[in-house]
Design an enzyme around this catalytic site. Structure first.
Site, PDB file in Angstrom:
ATOM      1  N   ARG A 171      28.954  39.674  50.479  1.00 51.31           N
ATOM      2  CA  ARG A 171      29.323  39.324  49.101  1.00 51.31           C
ATOM      3  C   ARG A 171      28.950  37.886  48.755  1.00 51.31           C
ATOM      4  NH1 ARG A 171      34.344  41.850  50.618  1.00 51.31           N
ATOM      5  NH2 ARG A 171      35.309  39.800  50.735  1.00 51.31           N
ATOM      6  N   ARG A 175      21.152  31.174  47.324  1.00 52.47           N
ATOM      7  CA  ARG A 175      20.240  31.057  46.182  1.00 52.47           C
ATOM      8  C   ARG A 175      19.157  30.031  46.472  1.00 52.47           C
ATOM      9  NH1 ARG A 175      25.305  30.705  42.154  1.00 52.47           N
ATOM     10  NH2 ARG A 175      25.846  32.917  42.126  1.00 52.47           N
ATOM     11  N   ARG A 247      47.196  38.585  55.037  1.00 54.76           N
ATOM     12  CA  ARG A 247      47.227  37.134  55.100  1.00 54.76           C
ATOM     13  C   ARG A 247      47.994  36.632  53.882  1.00 54.76           C
ATOM     14  NH1 ARG A 247      46.157  34.884  59.722  1.00 54.76           N
ATOM     15  NH2 ARG A 247      45.196  33.018  58.796  1.00 54.76           N
ATOM     16  N   ARG A 277      41.311  24.701  51.544  1.00 47.45           N
ATOM     17  CA  ARG A 277      40.760  24.091  50.331  1.00 47.45           C
ATOM     18  C   ARG A 277      41.852  23.335  49.594  1.00 47.45           C
ATOM     19  NH1 ARG A 277      39.683  29.289  46.260  1.00 47.45           N
ATOM     20  NH2 ARG A 277      41.844  30.015  46.140  1.00 47.45           N
ATOM     21  N   GLU A 298      45.827  24.443  50.361  1.00 47.01           N
ATOM     22  CA  GLU A 298      46.086  25.840  50.722  1.00 47.01           C
ATOM     23  C   GLU A 298      45.957  26.031  52.227  1.00 47.01           C
ATOM     24  OE1 GLU A 298      43.942  28.815  48.608  1.00 47.01           O
ATOM     25  OE2 GLU A 298      44.361  27.947  46.637  1.00 47.01           O
ATOM     26  N   TYR A 346      41.514  44.493  48.419  1.00 42.53           N
ATOM     27  CA  TYR A 346      41.319  43.246  47.678  1.00 42.53           C
ATOM     28  C   TYR A 346      40.605  43.583  46.375  1.00 42.53           C
ATOM     29  CZ  TYR A 346      39.965  38.652  46.188  1.00 42.53           C
ATOM     30  OH  TYR A 346      39.811  37.518  45.440  1.00 42.53           O
ATOM     31  N   ASP A 348      39.394  42.045  42.467  1.00 42.16           N
ATOM     32  CA  ASP A 348      39.308  41.022  41.439  1.00 42.16           C
ATOM     33  C   ASP A 348      40.026  41.513  40.183  1.00 42.16           C
ATOM     34  OD1 ASP A 348      37.900  39.076  42.851  1.00 42.16           O
ATOM     35  OD2 ASP A 348      35.963  40.010  42.399  1.00 42.16           O
TER      36      ASP A 348
END
Length: 381
Positions: A171, A175, A247, A277, A298, A346, A348
């Site tokens: 995922r 680039r 988690r 992060r 986090e 999971y 979005d």
């Protein structure tokens, strides 16, 4: 019909709204003191910053119907997620792009040169990657893998990348241009007044009642013709077969006078840095101006029974247990399991809304045709 929906997050809000519009009475309950689930937003009393209380949620989709749906309940303003990463003593942009590659290796390559260079770095002896680490080594080679993925992944998932499926890394794009927009979807943005206000608007219907701080009790189903369950799949059954693995995240909040890090999300790739992060929440609303700032460090760890579950683990042991719970759910009448927790996947936000719209359409067809409503409109497998 009398519909009971357990959970006041996106799934039940969207399903409840569609069923209410079709003439059904919907009672939505939630054990928390607020609506919107994990995408709950609220103003920080100290700084006025719009806070993503359970971590950042950035809306992005290619689904025009979903984009039109959310814009019908909130004003969305443009927002693109531009993530940075601090690793090995320097700051880079993510996802890995031409700037990242040139900066990391101290070069000035053009796209075709960089493509050839990374191909030479990649371990092409790994013909069929079997795990996360092998996929990364084949994709970008050892240097980039160890800088950006290895330590971060160990912290995020609490295990070696060799124990994770290769599909996780598929995922993440690489680039060979200077595009540092983390997502590639054509519709991207943030609701101007936050997700909680958006979901409040979805729930604003005369046939919907919402009861907060109201945990589910089995006898509640007796007063309903059908139940939608968006809580943990194993939780519906009292965890009688065992607990599915998740988690969870711990947030260490701190404030700063001014601009702390200059971006919304800064990853930390080094394993010795204990947090994954830092998020600086005023940058998620770039149309607002705030002198003060609120940040979260986090920390990821295995979820305990009292914790908020975030990411389903879905490794071999969990998948075997999941099959047992799917069988148990399919044997129950009058209950449909929905959303991230109810299907142990999971998701979005745009996918959550898409599935909720499709679920509502399926349920209404079942009602019209006199057929039983399935336990899962979208398979958890």
């Amino acid at each position: 019909m009398r519909i009971l929906l357990v959970g006041a997050g996106l799934s039940c809000a969207v399903i409840g709204r569609r069923l209410a519009e079709a003439g059904h009475d919907c009672r939505i309950i939630d054990s928390r003191p607020h609506i919107a689930g994990n995408c709950h937003t609220e103003r920080d009393g100290e700084t006025g910053v719009q806070m993503h209380v359970y971590g950042p949620h950035i809306f992005h989709t290619d689904d025009a119907e979903v984009w039109d749906y959310v814009n019908g309940f909130a004003e969305f303003l443009p927002y693109q997620n531009r993530v940075k990463s601090t690793t090995q003593g320097a700051v880079y942009s993510l996802p890995i792009n031409l700037l990242t590659i040139n900066q990391f290796f101290g070069k000035t390559m053009r796209p075709d040169e960089a493509r050839d260079f990374i191909a030479a770095q990649a371990d092409l002896t790994i013909e069929d990657p079997q795990n996360f680490e092998e996929q990364a080594l084949r994709l970008v080679g050892r240097d980039l893998y160890e800088a950006f993925f290895k330590g971060y992944t160990e912290k995020q998932w609490g295990c070696s990348p060799t124990e994770l499926p290769a599909s996780i890394l598929k995922r993440l794009p690489v680039r060979f241009n200077y595009d540092d927009n983390y997502f590639f979807h054509r519709f991207q943005g943030m609701p101007k007044d936050g997700y909680t206000q958006m979901i409040a608007a979805i729930l604003d219907h005369p046939r919907i009642t919402v009861e907060l701080e109201t945990p589910y009790a089995p006898d509640m189903a007796d007063a309903a013709d059908h139940v939608f369950w968006s809580g943990p799949l194993d939780g519906y059954f009292g965890y009688e077969l065992g607990r599915l693995g998740y988690r969870t995240l711990d947030f260490e909040r701190f404030t700063h006078d001014g601009d702390y890090q200059g971006c919304a999300v800064m990853n930390y790739g080094d394993r010795e840095v204990p947090y994954t992060r830092i998020t600086e929440h005023k940058h998620f609303s770039p149309w607002e101006t705030h002198q003060g700032s609120v940040c979260y460090r986090e920390y990821s760890r295995a979820a305990q029974p009292e914790d908020t579950p975030y990411y389903p683990i879905r490794l071999v042991e969990e998948k075997a247990l999941l099959e047992d719970y799917i069988a148990a759910a399919e044997a129950v009448e009058g209950v449909t399991f929905v959303g991230r927790l109810g299907t142990y996947r999971y998701l979005d936000m745009d996918v959550t809304i898409r599935e909720a719209l499709d679920t509502a359409a399926t349920v209404l067809r079942c009602i019209d045709e006199g057929r039983p409503v399935p336990a899962f409109v979208v398979s958890p497998r």
